[in-house]
Design an enzyme around this catalytic site. Structure first.
Site, short mmCIF file in Angstrom:
data_model
loop_
_atom_site.label_atom_id
_atom_site.label_comp_id
_atom_site.label_asym_id
_atom_site.label_seq_id
_atom_site.Cartn_x
_atom_site.Cartn_y
_atom_site.Cartn_z
NE ARG A 1 -48.56 22.84 -77.24
CZ ARG A 1 -49.06 21.96 -76.37
NH1 ARG A 1 -49.68 20.87 -76.80
NH2 ARG A 1 -48.95 22.16 -75.07
CE LYS B 1 -53.57 22.89 -88.10
NZ LYS B 1 -53.00 22.12 -89.20
CD GLU C 1 -58.97 19.02 -78.97
OE1 GLU C 1 -57.86 18.65 -78.57
OE2 GLU C 1 -59.16 20.12 -79.54
#
Length: 341
Positions: free
Chosen positions: A82, A184, A220
């Site tokens: 990530r 992201k 979220e």
């Protein structure tokens, strides 16, 4: 190694200076060998890229003491991947995945005395981060960078542990800090700081963000993904291009299906559905799972049927299973638990 003399059971989620941290510098197109150092301070030029154009990314993961006394990390390879994605989006050099995992291992081993004992409820929080370090005054990427990892022992992210929290539907937009057109990955929460401070001042624990285009779908919070349990026991979690690709959420999807026998739905979730769910929770590295007892939409209260006093049975089963895997009480999928010591 003898543990530090701390009140492990009553730690909050805050920063405590540990003995060692990991540092590696990027210059002339390559990373140096990296080292474990003792100095917690970072000294940079006033014109460093991180200050002028916010060229910085970060990750978060934890080290645990398992039931049999080992120190482990949970899926650090996914944090490395990530961060790689974040760096590529911000035109920053990638710190190689294998070196990321090795650096995590080195810094945790060096700070073994700071890893909370099994059963204390505390963990060692690990914060890898990278920043542009050389002076940059035009809008362009820096040419020098520093990758660092700090660690700090922490208690629960939300006060009260498993007691359900209250959130509000936010009028603020996050400006999609994790999503399309941005990055992201977990790297920059500054866009949501005003909203969370305002929420706390109004007596709420967190914000629920809806999609900025239509304000129809659940996205979220400022620092966690939503998970829901339906009245017939299905696991539902919102799907959106602007939602942080949470490692905890992705792991819970596997746990729900493979360990708990639940049907898993990863799909767009309309806000109008929220009142029909039996349970609601927030999930992430810091909180693992925190149950939500009440959602307030401009004065209208949506009370989750699982109750305001304790975590519902579906979330409790998921929480116990995932933490059981992390702590070594339950055998997890291959590669999920990285043994460090």
């Amino acid at each position: 190694m003898e543990k530090k003399n701390l009140d492990w059971a009553n730690l909050g989620f805050g920063y405590t200076v540990a003995d060692y941290r990991y540092v590696s510098n990027y210059k002339d197109g390559k990373w140096d060998d990296g080292a474990i150092i003792t100095d917690p301070n970072v000294v940079l030029n006033e014109c460093a890229g991180v200050f002028q154009y916010a060229q910085t990314v970060f990750e978060g993961l934890k080290a645990y003491t398992t039931e049999d006394g080992h120190i482990v990390c949970f899926r650090p390879d996914l944090n490395a991947e990530r961060m790689k994605s974040s760096c590529e989006r911000l035109e920053m050099p990638v710190f190689p995945v294998e070196r990321f995992i090795d650096a995590v291992e080195k810094v945790v081993k060096a700070n073994e005395a700071w890893v909370p004992p099994y059963g204390s409820g505390a963990t060692l929080y690990i914060r890898p981060y990278m920043m542009g370090t050389n002076p940059v005054i035009g809008v362009k990427p820096a040419s020098e960078y520093q990758f660092r990892i700090l660690v700090t022992p922490v208690g629960p992210y939300f006060k009260g542990g498993a007691k359900p929290i209250t959130i509000r539907v936010s009028d603020f937009d996050r400006a999609a800090p994790h999503g399309t057109g941005h990055i992201k990955a977990g790297l920059n929460y500054a866009m949501s700081l005003h909203a969370i401070v305002d929420a706390h001042e109004q007596g709420y624990d967190e914000n629920m963000y809806l999609d900025p285009g239509t304000r129809t779908y659940v996205e979220e919070t400022g620092g966690a993904n939503f998970i829901f349990i339906t009245k017939d026991g299905k696991f539902v979690t919102p799907k959106s291009d602007s939602i942080l690709p949470s490692i905890t959420r992705r792991s819970l999807m596997v746990v729900a299906e493979k360990y708990c026998g639940m049907t898993v739905e990863h799909r767009p979730v309309k806000f109008s559905e929220v009142g029909d769910f039996a349970e609601c929770g927030l999930c992430g590295t810091a909180a693992v799972i925190s149950p939500v007892g009440k959602i307030v939409d401009h004065g209208k209260e949506i009370c989750i049927p699982s109750g305001m006093d304790e975590m519902g049975p579906g979330l409790k089963k998921l929480y116990d299973t995932l933490t059981g895997i992390q702590m070594g009480r339950i055998e997890g999928p291959e590669g999920w638990v990285k043994v460090i010591a």
